[in-house]
Design an enzyme around this catalytic site. Structure first.
Site, PDB file in Angstrom:
ATOM      1  N   ARG A  34     -11.349   8.421 -39.334  1.00  0.00           N
ATOM      2  CA  ARG A  34     -12.481   8.830 -40.174  1.00  0.00           C
ATOM      3  C   ARG A  34     -12.543  10.329 -40.438  1.00  0.00           C
ATOM      4  O   ARG A  34     -13.423  10.794 -41.165  1.00  0.00           O
ATOM      5  CB  ARG A  34     -13.785   8.315 -39.556  1.00  0.00           C
ATOM      6  N   ARG A  66     -39.096  23.250 -22.592  1.00  0.00           N
ATOM      7  CA  ARG A  66     -38.860  22.704 -23.922  1.00  0.00           C
ATOM      8  C   ARG A  66     -39.855  21.605 -24.268  1.00  0.00           C
ATOM      9  O   ARG A  66     -40.125  20.732 -23.465  1.00  0.00           O
ATOM     10  CB  ARG A  66     -37.416  22.151 -23.996  1.00  0.00           C
ATOM     11  N   PRO A  76     -16.271   9.673 -28.507  1.00  0.00           N
ATOM     12  CA  PRO A  76     -15.933  10.341 -27.250  1.00  0.00           C
ATOM     13  C   PRO A  76     -16.998  11.343 -26.811  1.00  0.00           C
ATOM     14  O   PRO A  76     -17.413  12.192 -27.581  1.00  0.00           O
ATOM     15  CB  PRO A  76     -14.619  11.051 -27.569  1.00  0.00           C
ATOM     16  N   GLU A  77     -17.451  11.196 -25.573  1.00  0.00           N
ATOM     17  CA  GLU A  77     -18.397  12.136 -24.975  1.00  0.00           C
ATOM     18  C   GLU A  77     -17.706  12.792 -23.789  1.00  0.00           C
ATOM     19  O   GLU A  77     -16.497  12.657 -23.624  1.00  0.00           O
ATOM     20  CB  GLU A  77     -19.668  11.393 -24.532  1.00  0.00           C
ATOM     21  N   ARG A 105     -30.577   8.620 -33.867  1.00  0.00           N
ATOM     22  CA  ARG A 105     -29.583   7.858 -33.109  1.00  0.00           C
ATOM     23  C   ARG A 105     -30.236   6.597 -32.556  1.00  0.00           C
ATOM     24  O   ARG A 105     -31.356   6.648 -32.051  1.00  0.00           O
ATOM     25  CB  ARG A 105     -29.040   8.692 -31.935  1.00  0.00           C
TER      26      ARG A 105
END
Ligand SMILES: [Zn+2]
Length: 248
Positions: free
Chosen positions: A95, A128, A2-3, A237
């Site tokens: 999990r 950044r 879930p994002e 990722r």
């Protein structure tokens, strides 16, 4: 996993039901009892679901496989039950990477991508040196982005996931900001992406997974140019992108 859009979908489904409900019992050992308190509101903070009470906030992070549903029956993976004066809010997690905790303060996170102006986003990213994909996944930079919507937004903005943030022009960073907003809003409207276990508070799946352009499509043709989509690792990722359309 879930994002932001999935958490927003759960929050919207809970917000129709929970405010005004009084907690009768919390059936879980390690969180204090908010019995007798009435739920004031349900909100999203990054990837957290926040339930407001008069005496504090209950934070719920769905982790990888968490589900927060309005359902009285216990499942095999039920970790907590919040019994209300009407109904039960149940937390299931296969999990166990999810979290439930009480706090009077918010965890430290960056701004919400849907509340941040384009110029502000570009200025923050310009400062950044990190790879753009790693930066977008960093919850201290932006709260709520994860692997799916980062890959989808970078593809829409035609930016290579390994591009250095500071090296991108303001115009391209503003295009990325627009792509992030667009993909998140479309995903919220579709009820999120159901890749593995994600469901909304009524147990229903989202449909945005059918509209992913690159995520999970490595080895398939790019929907824009036909070139084969590649998969690489960025910040540990799996990352899918088009080597032709996405430039540094
Ligand atoms: Zn392409």
């Amino acid at each position: 996993v879930p994002e932001l859009p999935e958490v927003e979908t759960v929050v919207r489904s809970l917000r129709q039901v929970l405010p005004g409900r009084r907690v009768v019992a919390v059936e879980r050992k390690d969180i204090p009892e908010p019995s007798g308190q009435t739920i004031l509101d349900v909100r999203r903070y990054g990837k957290f679901i926040v339930i407001d009470f008069p005496q504090g906030m209950l934070f719920i992070h769905l982790g990888m496989t968490g589900q927060l549903t309005l359902s009285a029956d216990d499942g095999k993976f039920t970790r907590a039950r919040i019994v209300l004066d009407e109904g039960v809010l149940r937390y299931d997690d296969i999990r166990k990477f999810g979290k439930l905790f009480w706090s009077a303060q918010y965890p430290q996170r960056g701004p919400d991508p849907l509340e941040l102006a384009a110029a502000e986003f570009a200025a923050l990213a310009k400062a950044r040196r990190a790879r753009i994909k790693s930066l977008l996944l960093d919850q201290r930079f932006l709260r709520g982005m994860g692997n799916i919507y980062t890959d989808e937004a970078l593809f829409r903005a035609r930016i290579h996931p390994l591009a250095q943030a500071a090296g991108l022009s303001r115009r391209r960073l503003e295009a990325l900001h627009a792509a992030i907003g667009e993909v998140l809003r479309e995903a919220i409207a579709a009820g999120g992406s159901s890749i593995s276990d994600y469901v909304n508070a009524h147990g229903e799946k989202g449909s945005f997974q059918d509209r992913h352009l690159v995520y999970g499509r490595a080895g398939k043709p790019c929907p824009s140019c036909g070139e084969t989509l590649l998969r690489i690792l960025v910040a540990q990722r799996g990352t899918t992108f088009c080597p032709h359309c996405q430039k540094r």
